[in-house]
Design an enzyme around this catalytic site. Sequence first.
Site, PDB file in Angstrom:
ATOM      1  CB  CYS A   1     -16.629  -9.054 -20.718  1.00 43.59           C
ATOM      2  SG  CYS A   1     -16.871  -9.208 -18.761  1.00 43.59           S
TER       3      CYS A   1
ATOM      4  CG  ASP B   1      -2.185   0.877   1.140  1.00 45.95           C
ATOM      5  OD1 ASP B   1      -2.154   1.368  -0.016  1.00 45.95           O
ATOM      6  OD2 ASP B   1      -2.906   1.140   2.063  1.00 45.95           O
TER       7      ASP B   1
ATOM      8  CB  CYS C   1     -19.078  -2.307  -2.864  1.00 44.56           C
ATOM      9  SG  CYS C   1     -20.325  -2.940  -4.044  1.00 44.56           S
TER      10      CYS C   1
END
Length: 267
Positions: A155, A98, A198
Site C-alpha cells: 500500500c 536469529d 525506529c
Amino acid sequence: MIQRIAEILRAEGIELFSPISLSFCNIKKDYLLRTEGIKNGTAIMLAAPYLSREAIGAGISAYAVPRDYHLYFRELFARILPVLREEFPENRFCGFTDHSPIDERDAAAKSGLGIIGKNGLLITEKYSSFVFIGEIITDADLPCSLSESKYCEDCGACTAACPMREGFECLSAVTQKKGELSSAEADYIRKYGSLWGCDICQNACPHTKRAIDSGEIFTKIPFFLEKLTPRPTADDILSMNDVEFSERAYSWRGRECILRNIGLSEK
C-alpha cells in the site's frame, strides 16, 4: 508430539506457532544442524509478541524497551527443550533465534504465520510485525502444510512514512552507528528523538493499526512486561552495572552510542 508441543507453547503464552518440514526451509547454516545431529525433520516456527503498552510512544524502538529477546529465547528453550527430550527420548530437539540454520522469516511465512512486509518484517494478523521469530527444530517428521511465502499488499504507507532522505538507508541504522555522526545524521536524531532504533514504518502499517484497534496486539508474556526502559536517561544508562547493561538490546554498541543519542535528543 505436535499436540504436546502446542500445549507447552500455549502455556508459555505463545499462540502463534506452526510446523514446517526442513526440506521446505532455506538452509543457510547447515553446520548448526550437523552440530545437533539433525539431517532431516521439522522446524516448529514461533512468533512471540513483545509490544507492551509502555512501549507506545517510547523514546526507543519497542523491541528494545524490554530486555534483549535473545535472553527470552534462551530462557524459553532452557525450560521447554529438557521437557521434550525427556518425553520423546528417541528424538533430538534444539532451539534457535536469529543465529539460525534456516531463513527464519521465509520459513515463518511459508508455515502460515504471516506475510512479509515491504519493510522486510514478518507481519502477523494478531500482532502485526511486533513479534520475535524463533524455532524448535527436531529430527521428527511432523505433519505440516506448506504455503507459498505471501507478501503485503504494497500500500506504500511504510515507505511514505519513512523519514529518511538524502540517501540514508534507515533511521535505525543511524542510531546504531558508532562514533561521530555527520551533521545530517545528528539532525535526524534530534528531529525524531529516537534514542535507539525506529518503529515509524511499523506504526504506519495498516496491519498495525488494525491490530491496535483490536486490542490484541499487546503481549502477555511476562518477560516482555518486566524491567522496561521506555525512555532511558543518561543516569539510567550509567547506573546500570555491566550485567544489567549487557541485557539490553543496545548494549552491543557500548554505552557511548546510546549516551550520544540521548545527548542529541535533549538538544
